[in-house]
Design a protein around this motif. Structure first.
Motif, PDB file in Angstrom:
ATOM      1  N   GLU A  13       0.779  -1.411   0.196  1.00  0.00           N
ATOM      2  CA  GLU A  13       0.122   0.060   0.061  1.00  0.00           C
ATOM      3  C   GLU A  13       0.942   1.238   0.100  1.00  0.00           C
ATOM      4  N   GLY A  14       1.773   1.220   0.675  1.00  0.00           N
ATOM      5  CA  GLY A  14       2.941   2.367   0.801  1.00  0.00           C
ATOM      6  C   GLY A  14       3.530   2.506  -0.651  1.00  0.00           C
ATOM      7  N   MET A  15       3.618   1.459  -1.353  1.00  0.00           N
ATOM      8  CA  MET A  15       4.351   1.624  -2.548  1.00  0.00           C
ATOM      9  C   MET A  15       3.134   2.199  -3.650  1.00  0.00           C
ATOM     10  N   ARG A  16       1.951   1.810  -3.481  1.00  0.00           N
ATOM     11  CA  ARG A  16       1.049   2.398  -4.236  1.00  0.00           C
ATOM     12  C   ARG A  16       0.617   3.694  -4.098  1.00  0.00           C
ATOM     13  N   ARG A  17       0.908   4.250  -2.912  1.00  0.00           N
ATOM     14  CA  ARG A  17       0.322   5.690  -2.579  1.00  0.00           C
ATOM     15  C   ARG A  17       1.737   6.322  -2.193  1.00  0.00           C
ATOM     16  N   PRO A  18       2.821   6.480  -2.997  1.00  0.00           N
ATOM     17  CA  PRO A  18       4.052   7.226  -2.270  1.00  0.00           C
ATOM     18  C   PRO A  18       3.850   8.536  -1.806  1.00  0.00           C
ATOM     19  N   SER A  19       2.893   9.194  -2.595  1.00  0.00           N
ATOM     20  CA  SER A  19       2.651  10.828  -2.243  1.00  0.00           C
ATOM     21  C   SER A  19       1.949  10.807  -0.992  1.00  0.00           C
ATOM     22  N   ALA A  20       1.478   9.889  -0.295  1.00  0.00           N
ATOM     23  CA  ALA A  20       0.637   9.916   0.850  1.00  0.00           C
ATOM     24  C   ALA A  20       1.914  10.052   1.760  1.00  0.00           C
ATOM     25  N   ILE A  21       2.896   9.343   1.594  1.00  0.00           N
ATOM     26  CA  ILE A  21       4.085   9.336   2.859  1.00  0.00           C
ATOM     27  C   ILE A  21       5.092  10.347   2.365  1.00  0.00           C
ATOM     28  N   PHE A  22       5.327  10.805   1.212  1.00  0.00           N
ATOM     29  CA  PHE A  22       6.152  12.016   0.940  1.00  0.00           C
ATOM     30  C   PHE A  22       5.365  13.304   1.135  1.00  0.00           C
ATOM     31  N   SER A  23       4.342  13.267   1.478  1.00  0.00           N
ATOM     32  CA  SER A  23       3.514  14.655   1.884  1.00  0.00           C
ATOM     33  C   SER A  23       3.893  14.731   3.309  1.00  0.00           C
ATOM     34  N   LEU A  24       4.465  14.049   4.019  1.00  0.00           N
ATOM     35  CA  LEU A  24       4.358  13.991   5.537  1.00  0.00           C
ATOM     36  C   LEU A  24       5.875  14.395   5.727  1.00  0.00           C
ATOM     37  N   GLY A  25       6.625  14.518   4.814  1.00  0.00           N
ATOM     38  CA  GLY A  25       8.016  14.864   5.333  1.00  0.00           C
ATOM     39  C   GLY A  25       9.049  13.941   5.307  1.00  0.00           C
ATOM     40  N   PRO A  26      10.554  14.348   5.160  1.00  0.00           N
ATOM     41  CA  PRO A  26      11.408  13.449   5.442  1.00  0.00           C
ATOM     42  C   PRO A  26      11.231  12.455   6.692  1.00  0.00           C
ATOM     43  N   LEU A  27      11.150  12.913   7.743  1.00  0.00           N
ATOM     44  CA  LEU A  27      11.112  12.161   8.866  1.00  0.00           C
ATOM     45  C   LEU A  27       9.931  10.978   8.982  1.00  0.00           C
ATOM     46  N   ALA A  28       8.688  11.157   8.254  1.00  0.00           N
ATOM     47  CA  ALA A  28       7.819  10.285   8.061  1.00  0.00           C
ATOM     48  C   ALA A  28       8.307   8.987   7.038  1.00  0.00           C
ATOM     49  N   ILE A  29       9.095   9.568   6.028  1.00  0.00           N
ATOM     50  CA  ILE A  29       9.587   8.651   4.876  1.00  0.00           C
ATOM     51  C   ILE A  29      10.546   7.614   5.775  1.00  0.00           C
ATOM     52  N   LEU A  30      11.524   8.290   6.541  1.00  0.00           N
ATOM     53  CA  LEU A  30      12.504   7.469   7.395  1.00  0.00           C
ATOM     54  C   LEU A  30      11.656   6.389   8.295  1.00  0.00           C
ATOM     55  N   LYS A  31      10.918   7.001   9.090  1.00  0.00           N
ATOM     56  CA  LYS A  31       9.973   6.067   9.783  1.00  0.00           C
ATOM     57  C   LYS A  31       9.404   4.863   8.924  1.00  0.00           C
ATOM     58  N   SER A  32       8.700   5.154   7.690  1.00  0.00           N
ATOM     59  CA  SER A  32       8.040   4.182   7.033  1.00  0.00           C
ATOM     60  C   SER A  32       9.124   2.993   6.671  1.00  0.00           C
TER      61      SER A  32
END
Length: 244
Positions: free
Chosen positions: A197-216
């Motif tokens: 799901e994270g791969m299907r909707r990368p924009s949802a994660i990227f929109s939360l900023g670098p820290l969210a990407i690292l946590k994911s």
């Protein structure tokens, strides 16, 4: 079924299994550990219930309110599940999904939920549980896995389905009317799907900023470990239903 649709389907399956759908529209539902309000919105929109969701996280309450249309009968509050600020018997049903693993006092958790349930009301809960270690103790390797899972997602401890069911059954407000099941078969595929799901909707994660990407990214090994633990039966997905 993709991850988001599976989560919606799960809510409807738990509603049906627990027979909460027998309640009339306008019934008062308490969602304990509501997160950002996903279950609460389904219960309000599709069943016409008046839902109160509580979580200990102010950030989750803020996000739940942002995601919930103003015309929907959902009310979100910051509150400790081990110290509910409601009168006895305030709700027609009590609902909780994947909150119990966060509680350091499982008995107090059960006591508070059942205390707020009216006599004859409905109870529905789903949670992560361990295998019953009293019957089948964990191996050295399994202990290492459990330690990792608890530390990564900051859970105090896991208990078995039977242990938590007994806590519920011996509560004076449940009158022993509690049924439990293991839904591993139905829920295990969701672990891999949560990564996809994270791969299907990368924009949802990227929109939360670098820290969210690292946590994911950091979450992925723990999700895979959880998938292994549930697949091997070390962990079990317990569901519980009953009446007040």
């Amino acid at each position: 079924v993709d991850f988001r649709n599976a989560k919606i389907q799960f809510v409807h399956e738990l509603v049906k299994w627990s027979e909460i759908d027998k309640l009339p529209k306008g019934s008062r539902i308490l969602d304990v550990g509501c997160g950002i309000g996903g279950s609460s919105r389904i219960l309000a929109k599709d069943y016409g219930f008046n839902v109160t969701g509580i979580t200990i996280s102010p950030a989750q309450v803020k996000r739940a309110r942002e995601l919930t249309p103003s015309e929907m009968n959902c009310n979100f509050q910051v509150m400790d599940a081990l110290d509910l600020k409601f009168e006895d018997g305030s709700f027609d049903a009590v609902w909780s999904v994947e909150a119990g693993a966060h509680m350091n006092d499982k008995k107090k958790f059960a006591d508070e939920m059942l205390r707020t349930l009216r006599p004859g009301g409905y109870f529905a809960l789903a949670d992560w549980n361990s295998r019953d270690f009293r019957v089948y103790p964990p191996s050295f390797f399994e202990k290492l896995v459990l330690k990792q899972l608890l530390e990564q997602w900051v859970h105090p401890n896991f208990i078995s389905i039977n242990e938590f069911a007994n806590i519920l059954k011996t509560n004076k407000n449940s009158a022993g009317r509690i049924i439990s099941e293991n839904w591993n078969l139905y829920t295990n595929p969701s672990w891999y799907e949560s990564i996809i799901e994270g791969m299907r909707r990368p924009s949802a994660i990227f929109s939360l900023g670098p820290l969210a990407i690292l946590k994911s990214i950091r979450e992925i090994p723990t999700i895979l470990l959880m998938n292994w633990a549930f697949g091997k039966g070390l962990m079990q997905f317990g569901v519980y239903k009953g009446r007040g």
